[in-house]
Design a protein around this motif. Structure first.
Motif, PDB file in Angstrom:
ATOM      1  N   VAL A 523       0.836  -1.203   0.000  1.00  0.00           N
ATOM      2  CA  VAL A 523       0.000   0.000   0.000  1.00  0.00           C
ATOM      3  C   VAL A 523       0.870   1.251   0.000  1.00  0.00           C
ATOM      4  N   ARG A 524       1.938   1.245   0.788  1.00  0.00           N
ATOM      5  CA  ARG A 524       2.817   2.423   0.840  1.00  0.00           C
ATOM      6  C   ARG A 524       3.522   2.656  -0.494  1.00  0.00           C
ATOM      7  N   ILE A 525       3.896   1.591  -1.181  1.00  0.00           N
ATOM      8  CA  ILE A 525       4.514   1.738  -2.503  1.00  0.00           C
ATOM      9  C   ILE A 525       3.529   2.409  -3.454  1.00  0.00           C
ATOM     10  N   LEU A 526       2.296   1.944  -3.452  1.00  0.00           N
ATOM     11  CA  LEU A 526       1.266   2.534  -4.313  1.00  0.00           C
ATOM     12  C   LEU A 526       0.950   3.964  -3.884  1.00  0.00           C
ATOM     13  N   ALA A 527       0.987   4.208  -2.570  1.00  0.00           N
ATOM     14  CA  ALA A 527       0.631   5.533  -2.048  1.00  0.00           C
ATOM     15  C   ALA A 527       1.633   6.615  -2.428  1.00  0.00           C
ATOM     16  N   SER A 528       2.822   6.214  -2.878  1.00  0.00           N
ATOM     17  CA  SER A 528       3.826   7.220  -3.252  1.00  0.00           C
ATOM     18  C   SER A 528       3.358   8.068  -4.420  1.00  0.00           C
ATOM     19  N   THR A 529       2.413   7.561  -5.219  1.00  0.00           N
ATOM     20  CA  THR A 529       1.890   8.328  -6.359  1.00  0.00           C
ATOM     21  C   THR A 529       0.377   8.512  -6.283  1.00  0.00           C
ATOM     22  N   ARG A 530      -0.218   8.184  -5.128  1.00  0.00           N
ATOM     23  CA  ARG A 530      -1.670   8.260  -5.003  1.00  0.00           C
ATOM     24  C   ARG A 530      -2.034   8.983  -3.714  1.00  0.00           C
ATOM     25  N   LYS A 531      -2.523  10.180  -3.839  1.00  0.00           N
ATOM     26  CA  LYS A 531      -2.844  11.007  -2.676  1.00  0.00           C
ATOM     27  C   LYS A 531      -3.894  10.342  -1.800  1.00  0.00           C
ATOM     28  N   GLY A 532      -4.912   9.757  -2.425  1.00  0.00           N
ATOM     29  CA  GLY A 532      -5.984   9.134  -1.659  1.00  0.00           C
ATOM     30  C   GLY A 532      -5.485   8.000  -0.783  1.00  0.00           C
ATOM     31  N   LEU A 533      -4.627   7.143  -1.334  1.00  0.00           N
ATOM     32  CA  LEU A 533      -4.066   6.042  -0.543  1.00  0.00           C
ATOM     33  C   LEU A 533      -3.153   6.564   0.556  1.00  0.00           C
ATOM     34  N   ARG A 534      -2.428   7.628   0.246  1.00  0.00           N
ATOM     35  CA  ARG A 534      -1.531   8.214   1.250  1.00  0.00           C
ATOM     36  C   ARG A 534      -2.336   8.730   2.446  1.00  0.00           C
ATOM     37  N   GLU A 535      -3.469   9.340   2.153  1.00  0.00           N
ATOM     38  CA  GLU A 535      -4.320   9.848   3.235  1.00  0.00           C
ATOM     39  C   GLU A 535      -4.895   8.695   4.057  1.00  0.00           C
ATOM     40  N   LYS A 536      -5.246   7.591   3.387  1.00  0.00           N
ATOM     41  CA  LYS A 536      -5.736   6.416   4.116  1.00  0.00           C
ATOM     42  C   LYS A 536      -4.649   5.831   5.012  1.00  0.00           C
ATOM     43  N   MET A 537      -3.408   5.822   4.515  1.00  0.00           N
ATOM     44  CA  MET A 537      -2.303   5.302   5.312  1.00  0.00           C
ATOM     45  C   MET A 537      -2.050   6.191   6.528  1.00  0.00           C
ATOM     46  N   GLU A 538      -2.143   7.489   6.334  1.00  0.00           N
ATOM     47  CA  GLU A 538      -1.965   8.404   7.463  1.00  0.00           C
ATOM     48  C   GLU A 538      -3.051   8.177   8.506  1.00  0.00           C
ATOM     49  N   ALA A 539      -4.283   7.928   8.052  1.00  0.00           N
ATOM     50  CA  ALA A 539      -5.374   7.650   8.977  1.00  0.00           C
ATOM     51  C   ALA A 539      -5.141   6.333   9.714  1.00  0.00           C
ATOM     52  N   TYR A 540      -4.608   5.353   9.000  1.00  0.00           N
ATOM     53  CA  TYR A 540      -4.293   4.059   9.606  1.00  0.00           C
ATOM     54  C   TYR A 540      -3.248   4.230  10.710  1.00  0.00           C
ATOM     55  N   GLN A 541      -2.234   5.045  10.423  1.00  0.00           N
ATOM     56  CA  GLN A 541      -1.186   5.275  11.408  1.00  0.00           C
ATOM     57  C   GLN A 541      -1.718   6.029  12.623  1.00  0.00           C
ATOM     58  N   ARG A 542      -2.622   6.980  12.380  1.00  0.00           N
ATOM     59  CA  ARG A 542      -3.239   7.689  13.504  1.00  0.00           C
ATOM     60  C   ARG A 542      -4.046   6.712  14.360  1.00  0.00           C
ATOM     61  N   GLY A 543      -4.696   5.778  13.682  1.00  0.00           N
ATOM     62  CA  GLY A 543      -5.478   4.782  14.412  1.00  0.00           C
ATOM     63  C   GLY A 543      -4.595   3.930  15.312  1.00  0.00           C
ATOM     64  N   MET A 544      -3.409   3.515  14.824  1.00  0.00           N
ATOM     65  CA  MET A 544      -2.489   2.732  15.655  1.00  0.00           C
ATOM     66  C   MET A 544      -2.021   3.548  16.847  1.00  0.00           C
ATOM     67  N   LYS A 545      -1.754   4.813  16.622  1.00  0.00           N
ATOM     68  CA  LYS A 545      -1.306   5.696  17.704  1.00  0.00           C
ATOM     69  C   LYS A 545      -2.380   5.809  18.779  1.00  0.00           C
ATOM     70  N   GLU A 546      -3.625   5.948  18.316  1.00  0.00           N
ATOM     71  CA  GLU A 546      -4.728   6.082  19.272  1.00  0.00           C
ATOM     72  C   GLU A 546      -4.927   4.806  20.073  1.00  0.00           C
ATOM     73  N   VAL A 547      -4.707   3.642  19.435  1.00  0.00           N
ATOM     74  CA  VAL A 547      -4.821   2.369  20.151  1.00  0.00           C
ATOM     75  C   VAL A 547      -3.783   2.296  21.266  1.00  0.00           C
ATOM     76  N   VAL A 548      -2.536   2.642  20.924  1.00  0.00           N
ATOM     77  CA  VAL A 548      -1.462   2.584  21.919  1.00  0.00           C
ATOM     78  C   VAL A 548      -1.726   3.575  23.050  1.00  0.00           C
ATOM     79  N   GLU A 549      -2.154   4.775  22.716  1.00  0.00           N
ATOM     80  CA  GLU A 549      -2.448   5.775  23.750  1.00  0.00           C
ATOM     81  C   GLU A 549      -3.592   5.315  24.640  1.00  0.00           C
ATOM     82  N   GLY A 550      -4.562   4.628  24.032  1.00  0.00           N
ATOM     83  CA  GLY A 550      -5.675   4.102  24.820  1.00  0.00           C
ATOM     84  C   GLY A 550      -5.211   3.036  25.791  1.00  0.00           C
ATOM     85  N   LYS A 551      -4.292   2.181  25.357  1.00  0.00           N
ATOM     86  CA  LYS A 551      -3.749   1.154  26.239  1.00  0.00           C
ATOM     87  C   LYS A 551      -2.960   1.785  27.378  1.00  0.00           C
TER      88      LYS A 551
END
Length: 576
Positions: A523-551
């Motif tokens: 996904v990250r390889i594809l996201a290098s040329t796709r803004k929409g996928l890049r935004e989804k990846m950033e949201a995914y990373q925010r989600g992981m951060k929120e999980v860890v902070e919640g724990k």
């Protein structure tokens, strides 16, 4: 170019093709003059800077009037008077393409004979000047049999399918006109292809990409670029189209070449139009230089512009009249809401049933990413994707990611990569490709993946672990290897095999058994040329951060002892 004294191009025909040609002229410092019988209602009316001549396209006097002051005379339609063009040429008028080309192409039987002599692959055909000849053709070629008017046919007009010999007279009468009738043997095709070929007066020639042309009632409704056919067939179509145009002495301008791809992979030429063509409209928004601009460049002796796609995929949807303007413009309104759609309206009225009113071009980073908009537009113009028979369906788009493994025993591990790709909306395929048990299949997969539109390959490495490296050695695509845990060496052998690839054959890898990360890396390889996928990846990373902070907050709130109790015996993620 001559900005102070721009050349003048005379265009025979003021329909939508002439209109789109004339709109490109100022960008090249050219001026246009148009001949058409439509008066003020013609699409070209009001946009031809050097004037508008109202009159019939076969009227020799009107053609002479058009030619006055023009540096070049060209046409947007082939149904014009060859003798009148020959007269212009005798008077010193520069006609491009020359009258000889129109003479060859206007009569479809003459066109077929010419290409047959040039060695171009064609369907079987036969002159059928009467009903008896039609019956002989049916006996030789079999039924169904395609009957065509030799002259004046277009958009399905002048075509008739003969299914029963008892209907021979009726079918013959349907297409018979002063130009006569000929028959073609039925072609067992799987797709209808098209290639736009452009040839300059300087001899320079280029091909646009091969496209799939989806027909309904013999009218082109949808064009998909690149064609959804094997890369070898796409290249063969370009070679066939170019050889056909090169076989005509003096051929200049843009030519629309329609072809069939047969079940055995062979390509047959169907018909040629000596002008910009419906199947080339997508070039306006998908190529550096549109077919209309390149036609003007070619007939003016300029250097030709780029013909390659500048996007990953493109589509064109024809908008036909529904009988009322509100129904006709429904698709246009939908297109206006799409981020990568461009509306091209021809300025015609009224919206007669079946009349070509405009078209919509859509672009995307890949065929798979275009599919949603393409389906929505097809629905808006009343077209279905399936059930229309061979050559009429939009074939499934190729995947962006190929997930392969040597055995189905690897699938439980590799399914984690598939889940990630599905979560991010990335179109993928899954297949079993063994480096040792199916080496021929592996070789074909690796060599053909890029041509099919695949952009990343994820390869599971179990046992001997040669699959990722072998595939990487035969494809230009990035390959991500997944070491899979085995019962013998626990996947360490697989990991070592991947990371010790020789210089020049890179293979990315992840931790043993971590196919999820392989999916994320793809996904990250594809996201290098796709803004929409890049935004989804950033949201995914925010989600992981929120999980860890919640724990972290949970641990602080309940203390480590209760937290551990909630984790269960095996440790890992807290289950509270």
């Amino acid at each position: 170019m001559n900005a102070s004294n721009p050349p003048v191009i005379g265009i025979i025909g003021g329909g939508q093709l002439g209109r789109m040609m004339a709109l490109e002229a100022p960008r090249l410092s050219l001026r246009c003059k148009v001949l058409d019988a439509g008066g003020a209602k013609a699409p070209c009316a009001g946009i031809s800077e050097e004037g508008y001549v109202e009159g019939g396209l076969k009227d020799s006097e009107k053609l002479k009037e058009l030619a006055k002051g023009c540096d070049v005379v060209t046409a947007e339609i082939e149904h014009i008077s060859v003798p009148a063009l020959e007269e212009l040429e005798s008077l010193g008028v520069n006609v491009q393409p020359p009258s000889s080309v129109f003479k060859t192409i206007q009569d479809k039987l003459v066109q077929k004979d010419h290409f047959a002599k040039a060695g171009v692959a064609l369907p079987r055909y036969m002159d059928t000047p009467n009903v008896e000849a039609v019956k002989r053709a049916a006996e030789e070629f079999g039924l169904p049999l395609m009957l065509k008017s030799r002259k004046e046919g277009y958009d399905g007009r002048g075509n008739c399918v003969l299914k029963s010999i008892e209907d021979a007279q009726k079918a013959f009468d349907t297409v018979n006109n002063p130009g006569g009738v000929y028959a073609e043997g039925w072609v067992d095709f799987v797709d209808e292809l098209a290639v736009m070929v452009v040839r300059s007066t300087t001899g320079e020639s280029k091909c646009y990409p091969t496209v799939s042309a989806i027909q309904r009632d013999s009218v082109c409704r949808i064009v998909v670029a690149p064609a959804r056919a094997p890369e070898s067939s796409r290249l063969l179509a370009q070679l066939t189209a170019k050889s056909a145009i090169d076989s005509m002495p003096g051929a200049t301008g843009v030519f629309g070449v329609e072809l069939f791809i047969c079940r055995d992979g062979s390509v047959l030429l169907n018909e040629v139009a000596p002008r910009p063509h419906n199947t080339g409209h997508y070039t306006q928004d998908a190529c550096a230089c549109s077919q209309f601009e390149n036609h003007l460049r070619a007939v003016s002796g300029m250097e030709l512009g780029g013909t390659d796609l500048i996007v990953g995929a493109a589509g064109m949807v024809n908008v036909l009249g529904t009988g009322d303007m509100e129904g006709t413009t429904a698709a246009l309104k939908l297109a206006m809401s799409m981020e990568r759609a461009a509306v091209h309206w021809y300025g015609k009225a009224p919206a007669k049933l079946g009349r070509k009113m405009g078209h919509i071009n859509i672009t995307a980073d890949s065929p798979a990413e275009m599919e949603k908009d393409l389906k929505a537009l097809m629905d808006a113009v009343g077209l279905t994707m399936e059930g229309e028979g061979k050559g009429g369906d939009v074939f499934p788009p190729p995947p962006l990611v190929g997930v392969i493994m040597g055995s189905d025993s690897d699938l439980p591990c590799m399914s984690a990569a598939c889940s990630i790709l599905k979560e991010f909306g990335v179109h993928f395929e899954v297949d079993i490709v063994s480096a040792h048990r199916t080496p021929v299949k592996m070789t074909e997969y690796a060599k053909e993946a890029a041509g099919r539109g695949v952009e990343v390959i994820i390869a599971g490495a179990g046992g001997a672990a040669h699959l990722p490296g072998m595939v990487a050695s035969m494809t230009p695509l990035p390959v991500v290897g997944v070491p899979i845990k085995t019962s013998t060496l626990s996947g360490v052998d697989s990991l070592h095999s991947i990371v010790q690839m020789p210089r020049g054959i890179p293979v990315a890898t992840v931790a043993i058994g971590n196919a999820q990360n392989a999916g994320l890396l793809a996904v990250r390889i594809l996201a290098s040329t796709r803004k929409g996928l890049r935004e989804k990846m950033e949201a995914y990373q925010r989600g992981m951060k929120e999980v860890v902070e919640g724990k972290s907050e949970r641990l602080k709130d309940i203390g480590y002892e209760k937290y551990v109790e909630g984790m269960g015996n095996k440790g890992g993620t807290v289950n509270v």
